[in-house]
Design an enzyme around this catalytic site. Structure first.
Site, PDB file in Angstrom:
ATOM      1  N   GLU A   8      -4.085  14.614  -1.942  1.00 51.44           N
ATOM      2  CA  GLU A   8      -3.030  13.589  -1.848  1.00 51.44           C
ATOM      3  C   GLU A   8      -1.768  14.127  -2.500  1.00 51.44           C
ATOM      4  OE1 GLU A   8      -2.522  10.388  -0.424  1.00 51.44           O
ATOM      5  OE2 GLU A   8      -0.559  10.919  -1.226  1.00 51.44           O
ATOM      6  N   ALA A  46      -0.026   8.609  -7.076  1.00 53.83           N
ATOM      7  CA  ALA A  46      -0.992   7.500  -7.022  1.00 53.83           C
ATOM      8  C   ALA A  46      -1.771   7.570  -5.718  1.00 53.83           C
ATOM      9  CB  ALA A  46      -0.254   6.169  -7.122  1.00 53.83           C
ATOM     10  N   TYR A  80       5.720  -7.073  12.435  1.00 55.67           N
ATOM     11  CA  TYR A  80       4.986  -7.437  11.214  1.00 55.67           C
ATOM     12  C   TYR A  80       5.887  -7.322   9.976  1.00 55.67           C
ATOM     13  CZ  TYR A  80       0.322  -6.949  13.444  1.00 55.67           C
ATOM     14  OH  TYR A  80      -0.798  -7.098  14.207  1.00 55.67           O
ATOM     15  N   GLY A 103       9.216  -6.817   9.601  1.00 53.00           N
ATOM     16  CA  GLY A 103      10.461  -7.596   9.604  1.00 53.00           C
ATOM     17  C   GLY A 103      10.218  -9.049   9.228  1.00 53.00           C
ATOM     18  N   GLY A 117       8.994  -0.121  13.784  1.00 55.14           N
ATOM     19  CA  GLY A 117       7.756   0.589  14.054  1.00 55.14           C
ATOM     20  C   GLY A 117       7.567   1.769  13.122  1.00 55.14           C
ATOM     21  N   HIS A 133     -17.422 -29.214   5.197  1.00 53.13           N
ATOM     22  CA  HIS A 133     -16.342 -30.197   5.187  1.00 53.13           C
ATOM     23  C   HIS A 133     -15.967 -30.508   3.749  1.00 53.13           C
ATOM     24  CE1 HIS A 133     -13.925 -33.618   6.364  1.00 53.13           C
ATOM     25  NE2 HIS A 133     -14.514 -34.316   5.421  1.00 53.13           N
TER      26      HIS A 133
HETATM   27  P1  NAD Z   1       6.333  -3.413  14.938  1.00 48.80           P
HETATM   28  O1  NAD Z   1       5.964  -2.455  15.990  1.00 48.80           O
HETATM   29  O2  NAD Z   1       5.358  -4.467  14.518  1.00 48.80           O
HETATM   30  O3  NAD Z   1       7.685  -4.179  15.346  1.00 48.80           O
HETATM   31  C1  NAD Z   1       8.880  -3.486  15.630  1.00 48.80           C
HETATM   32  C2  NAD Z   1       9.820  -4.389  16.401  1.00 48.80           C
HETATM   33  O4  NAD Z   1      11.101  -3.751  16.496  1.00 48.80           O
HETATM   34  C3  NAD Z   1       9.373  -4.681  17.824  1.00 48.80           C
HETATM   35  O5  NAD Z   1       9.379  -6.069  18.033  1.00 48.80           O
HETATM   36  C4  NAD Z   1      10.413  -3.943  18.677  1.00 48.80           C
HETATM   37  O6  NAD Z   1      10.634  -4.569  19.924  1.00 48.80           O
HETATM   38  C5  NAD Z   1      11.645  -4.006  17.777  1.00 48.80           C
HETATM   39  N1  NAD Z   1      12.695  -3.003  18.090  1.00 48.80           N
HETATM   40  C6  NAD Z   1      12.526  -1.710  18.469  1.00 48.80           C
HETATM   41  N2  NAD Z   1      13.728  -1.117  18.654  1.00 48.80           N
HETATM   42  C7  NAD Z   1      14.686  -2.036  18.388  1.00 48.80           C
HETATM   43  C8  NAD Z   1      16.135  -2.030  18.393  1.00 48.80           C
HETATM   44  N3  NAD Z   1      16.841  -0.939  18.720  1.00 48.80           N
HETATM   45  N4  NAD Z   1      16.798  -3.159  18.053  1.00 48.80           N
HETATM   46  C9  NAD Z   1      16.091  -4.284  17.723  1.00 48.80           C
HETATM   47  N5  NAD Z   1      14.734  -4.340  17.706  1.00 48.80           N
HETATM   48  C10 NAD Z   1      14.029  -3.236  18.017  1.00 48.80           C
HETATM   49  O7  NAD Z   1       6.761  -2.502  13.694  1.00 48.80           O
HETATM   50  P2  NAD Z   1       6.935  -2.801  12.132  1.00 48.80           P
HETATM   51  O8  NAD Z   1       7.136  -4.248  11.865  1.00 48.80           O
HETATM   52  O9  NAD Z   1       7.962  -1.825  11.681  1.00 48.80           O
HETATM   53  O10 NAD Z   1       5.523  -2.393  11.552  1.00 48.80           O
HETATM   54  C11 NAD Z   1       5.083  -1.057  11.663  1.00 48.80           C
HETATM   55  C12 NAD Z   1       3.592  -0.966  11.658  1.00 48.80           C
HETATM   56  O11 NAD Z   1       3.077  -1.353  10.411  1.00 48.80           O
HETATM   57  C13 NAD Z   1       2.974  -1.824  12.720  1.00 48.80           C
HETATM   58  O12 NAD Z   1       2.230  -1.001  13.568  1.00 48.80           O
HETATM   59  C14 NAD Z   1       2.093  -2.774  11.987  1.00 48.80           C
HETATM   60  O13 NAD Z   1       0.824  -2.835  12.588  1.00 48.80           O
HETATM   61  C15 NAD Z   1       1.985  -2.220  10.578  1.00 48.80           C
HETATM   62  N6  NAD Z   1       2.054  -3.326   9.620  1.00 48.80           N
HETATM   63  C16 NAD Z   1       1.061  -4.245   9.579  1.00 48.80           C
HETATM   64  C17 NAD Z   1       1.140  -5.310   8.710  1.00 48.80           C
HETATM   65  C18 NAD Z   1       0.038  -6.310   8.666  1.00 48.80           C
HETATM   66  O14 NAD Z   1      -1.054  -6.005   9.129  1.00 48.80           O
HETATM   67  N7  NAD Z   1       0.272  -7.501   8.154  1.00 48.80           N
HETATM   68  C19 NAD Z   1       2.247  -5.466   7.892  1.00 48.80           C
HETATM   69  C20 NAD Z   1       3.244  -4.528   7.953  1.00 48.80           C
HETATM   70  C21 NAD Z   1       3.138  -3.454   8.829  1.00 48.80           C
END
Ligand code: NAD
Length: 469
Positions: free
Chosen positions: A33, A37, A184, A186, A275, A448
């Site tokens: 790693e 951490a 997720y 955002g 993403g 319940h």
């Molecule tokens: P995401 O893929 O969930 O969402 C990204 C969003 O950005 C999409 O809706 C997409 O259409 C939009 N987008 C792309 N280009 C754009 C642009 N130019 N202008 C405006 N919008 C645009 O990605 P994320 O929220 O960054 O999360 C990343 C990864 O992390 C995901 O794969 C998710 O599974 C993981 N994650 C999971 C959790 C959870 O399980 N609770 C929490 C956080 C992150």
């Protein structure tokens, strides 16, 4: 040269869990790693710190807006952001230290530094302070995770314009936070800072939020978030974001965000969450013949074997959703294959959860996916407002939806928008894993008064016989 049965590169939830399982199976395991951490993005700068802040910000919000309805009067509620952030950091430290202890307990050798595959069966660990060290391994498992995807035109400066890492540690509540991407990250980070008082605008390229999740629930959730004060601009493709330096005395730098379909926005903070990309840089993959697919992910077969002999890969670096628990399942499956000859992951039973308020959780197929595949299904829906416990806790927004095969009644998907949806979805995941029917859930006793009764009622509703609807 130190020799091991298995060398795991990356100590995130995929890698460290795989290491423990391999040790349980009697293997001599090493884990490499580069961060000080252990625990990966999830523990250090992802799932865990975000959940800590979601919880704290919910308490703050409840103290200001919800407790009075319970007959609890609190006056002069104040935000102590420094304490909130410190609590989050302590939770992270406790868990990452815990992973280090688990490595010791399972006699897994830990190497600090960047791991690079330097030849067949060889990994070189490169660290700043120490000389490179080469290890020999019968098998190598790549579990290096992912990093925030950049966006053309968006100049991430790691301060005013940042990723989730920065948004987990803002020292002050932003006045106006612009979130790029309604996924997720955002929505979770936007919720935290909205509750703490920021104006939040979410810009999403698609005509809907949360792509991939049930479209009906995504629409319902958006309405609830709007009521909470989050502004959405859909069909808004962000083309640029930059920082204008502070002009004049006591002035702060301003961020300018431009997008298609609307006027540019000026704000004090920007979160880029469009993403994530697999972490494959500097691993020496080319030299040993590990191939990537068209999206830069490591190509694997059904046993997680890459295109190079004895090298395996799991988690965010391969295809599929980038989720900690998906990586864990794959890590365990990959090493069980190596040391027992058998492995299996049921991708239909891997839940996805957005930890907003209310939470949104899903497992199995969406209605859109079933329709597209031409699968005939029956649908059972139950609203939280018909549930006694939901009323008692004061969280009645949302509903449960169960999708079952029209002929066999087998549960194909479950979707929950509502309080504790993330905990409730476990029942549906087990149902799918066991090949249960909606009738099986409906006939199982649910205590319940619990929120889980909504699952039973939705299962009954598949057959048009919910009791409290
Ligand atoms: P995401 O893929 O969930 O969402 C990204 C969003 O950005 C999409 O809706 C997409 O259409 C939009 N987008 C792309 N280009 C754009 C642009 N130019 N202008 C405006 N919008 C645009 O990605 P994320 O929220 O960054 O999360 C990343 C990864 O992390 C995901 O794969 C998710 O599974 C993981 N994650 C999971 C959790 C959870 O399980 N609770 C929490 C956080 C992150």
């Amino acid at each position: 040269m130190p020799a091991h049965d298995l060398i795991v590169i990356g100590a995130g939830p995929g890698g460290y869990v795989a290491a423990i399982r391999a040790a349980q199976l009697g293997a001599n395991v090493a884990i490499i790693e580069k961060e000080s951490a252990l625990g990966g993005t999830c523990l250090r700068v992802g799932c865990i710190p975000s959940k800590a802040l979601l919880e704290s910000s919910e308490r703050y919000h409840a103290a200001r807006h919800e407790l009075a309805a319970h007959g609890v009067k609190v006056q002069n509620v104040q935000l102590d952001l420094a304490t909130m952030l410190k609590r989050k950091d302590e939770i992270v430290r406790g868990l990452t230290d815990g992973v280090a202890m688990l490595m010791q307990k399972n006699k897994i050798t830990r190497y600090a530094g960047h791991g690079r595959i330097s030849g067949p069966g060889q990994v070189t660990v490169e660290a700043r302070e120490t000389a490179p060290q080469t290890l020999e391994g019968r098998y190598i498992l790549i579990a290096t995770g992912s990093k925030s995807a950049p966006l053309k035109g968006v100049e991430v400066d790691g301060d005013r314009i940042g990723t989730s890492t920065e948004a987990l540690s803002f020292a002050q509540v932003p006045e106006h936070l612009v979130v790029i991407g309604a996924g997720y990250i955002g929505l979770e980070m936007g919720s935290i800072w909205r509750r703490l008082g920021a104006n939040v605008t979410v810009l999403e390229y698609l005509p809907r939020i949360l792509p991939g999740m049930d479209a009906e629930f995504a629409g319902l959730a958006q309405k609830i978030f709007e009521k909470q004060g989050i502004a959405f601009k859909l069909g808004a493709r962000v083309t640029s974001a930059r920082v204008e330096p502070a002009k004049g005395k006591n002035k702060q730098p301003i961020c300018v965000v431009e997008y298609e379909g609307g006027e540019s926005i000026r704000c004090d903070r920007v979160l880029l969450s469009v993403g994530r990309l697999p972490n494959t840089d500097g691993l020496g993959l080319d030299a040993v013949g590990v191939q990537l697919d068209e999206r830069g992910r490591i190509k694997i077969n059904e046993h997680f074997a890459t295109t190079a002999p004895s090298i395996y890969a799991i988690g965010d670096v391969i295809r599929g959703p980038m989720l900690a628990h998906k990586a864990e399942e794959e890590g365990i499956a990959a090493v069980e294959y190596l040391f027992t000859g058998y492995c299996h992951v049921n991708y239909d039973a891997i839940p996805g959860i957005v930890y907003t308020e209310p939470e949104i959780a899903a497992v199995g197929k969406t209605e859109e996916e079933l329709t597209q595949a031409g699968v005939a299904y029956r649908k059972g829906v139950f609203h939280f407002r018909g549930n006694g416990r939901a009323r008692a806790i004061g969280h009645t927004d949302g509903r449960v939806k169960i999708l079952a095969d029209a002929k066999t009644d087998r549960v194909l998907g479950a979707h929950i928008l509502g309080p504790r949806a993330g905990d409730m979805i476990a029942e549906a995941a087990v149902a799918i894993e066991f090949g249960a029917s909606a009738e099986d859930i409906a006939r199982s006793s649910h205590a319940h008064p619990t929120l889980a009764e909504c699952m039973k009622e939705a299962a009954l509703a598949v057959d048009q016989r919910a009791i409290h609807a």
